[in-house]
Scaffold this active site. Sequence first.
Site, PDB file in Angstrom:
ATOM      1  N   HIS A  86      -1.161  14.880 -13.999  1.00  0.00           N
ATOM      2  CA  HIS A  86       0.319  14.893 -13.967  1.00  0.00           C
ATOM      3  C   HIS A  86       0.842  14.411 -12.619  1.00  0.00           C
ATOM      4  O   HIS A  86       1.797  13.633 -12.559  1.00  0.00           O
ATOM      5  CB  HIS A  86       0.858  16.312 -14.167  1.00  0.00           C
ATOM      6  CG  HIS A  86       0.531  16.933 -15.482  1.00  0.00           C
ATOM      7  ND1 HIS A  86      -0.296  18.011 -15.608  1.00  0.00           N
ATOM      8  CD2 HIS A  86       0.955  16.621 -16.732  1.00  0.00           C
ATOM      9  CE1 HIS A  86      -0.380  18.356 -16.883  1.00  0.00           C
ATOM     10  NE2 HIS A  86       0.369  17.532 -17.582  1.00  0.00           N
ATOM     11  N   GLU A  92      -2.627   7.704 -19.969  1.00  0.00           N
ATOM     12  CA  GLU A  92      -3.425   7.008 -20.992  1.00  0.00           C
ATOM     13  C   GLU A  92      -4.410   7.940 -21.685  1.00  0.00           C
ATOM     14  O   GLU A  92      -4.983   7.575 -22.695  1.00  0.00           O
ATOM     15  CB  GLU A  92      -4.178   5.828 -20.367  1.00  0.00           C
ATOM     16  CG  GLU A  92      -3.268   4.675 -20.042  1.00  0.00           C
ATOM     17  CD  GLU A  92      -4.017   3.428 -19.601  1.00  0.00           C
ATOM     18  OE1 GLU A  92      -5.224   3.522 -19.302  1.00  0.00           O
ATOM     19  OE2 GLU A  92      -3.376   2.363 -19.544  1.00  0.00           O
ATOM     20  N   SER A  97      -5.062  20.060 -19.206  1.00  0.00           N
ATOM     21  CA  SER A  97      -4.723  21.483 -19.021  1.00  0.00           C
ATOM     22  C   SER A  97      -5.725  22.356 -19.763  1.00  0.00           C
ATOM     23  O   SER A  97      -5.966  23.502 -19.391  1.00  0.00           O
ATOM     24  CB  SER A  97      -3.314  21.753 -19.543  1.00  0.00           C
ATOM     25  OG  SER A  97      -2.441  20.832 -18.950  1.00  0.00           O
TER      26      SER A  97
END
Length: 256
Positions: free
Chosen positions: A34, A145, A183
């Site tokens: 992120h 991506e 995550s």
Amino acid sequence: MKVLCDITEWRSLRRSLAGSVGFVPTMGAIHAGHTSLMTRSVTDNDVTVVSIYVNPTQFNNAGDLANYPGTLAEDLAACEAVGVDYVITPTYDDIYADGFRYQIDETRFSRELCGAHRKGHFTGVLTVVMKLLNIVHPDRAYFGEKDYQQFLLVRDMVDAFFMDVEIVACETVRERDGLALSSRNALLSCEARKRASKLHRLLRSLYSDAEVARKMAGVGFDVDYIVTTLGRRFVAASVDCGDHAVRLIDNVEHAN
Ligand code: PAF
């Protein structure tokens, strides 16, 4: 950095912003994947906005939603460290004031790959992305991506609905052994993490999709799909972690 949990306040503030706006939508649990999107946005734009919203309509499995990591304080610190200007944290009632009566339904590609295994997932994703883009009004929005199918569906939605935003794809960030940052990696047991380290090399190998699927099953993966299409090889597979399983997805450029 300013954090806004009131969407009405954000929307009036947005009207006063000058210059280009870059946007990174997230569901929190922020990691280096992120922050690479945020850094790119900070470089490309005058203002960078991040949203943190765990979107329930894209989870087809209640357990997956319940287990989704919530780490708001760390997430905000990570955004601030890379120079994000605004973080918006909408609530369900802000986003779904219509009770999810209105939905974006892509009728072909969203049914393939992950869509074939997670019914309604991409309808939830496209609907929330459309809403977030309308709330933030960015010039550019950044997508990783790693979720390549998501990126293609969002890019084509924006074209289909004549939306004035550029969708920018950013390269997958990986651990040293090639495991794509996600995550979900935080939910892997030690044993499952060792198995996951095989994934990237197998994906890039010259073995056929069927051979890779067999080898993955051999190291303990429950493979949803492994498919080479559109010049990429896509995989989704779950790995058992004792009392829960973790589903990992990845893709690489591949000519097979
Ligand atoms: O990729 C994600 O984290 C989510 O699908 C997104 C784009 C934030 C929509 O909820």
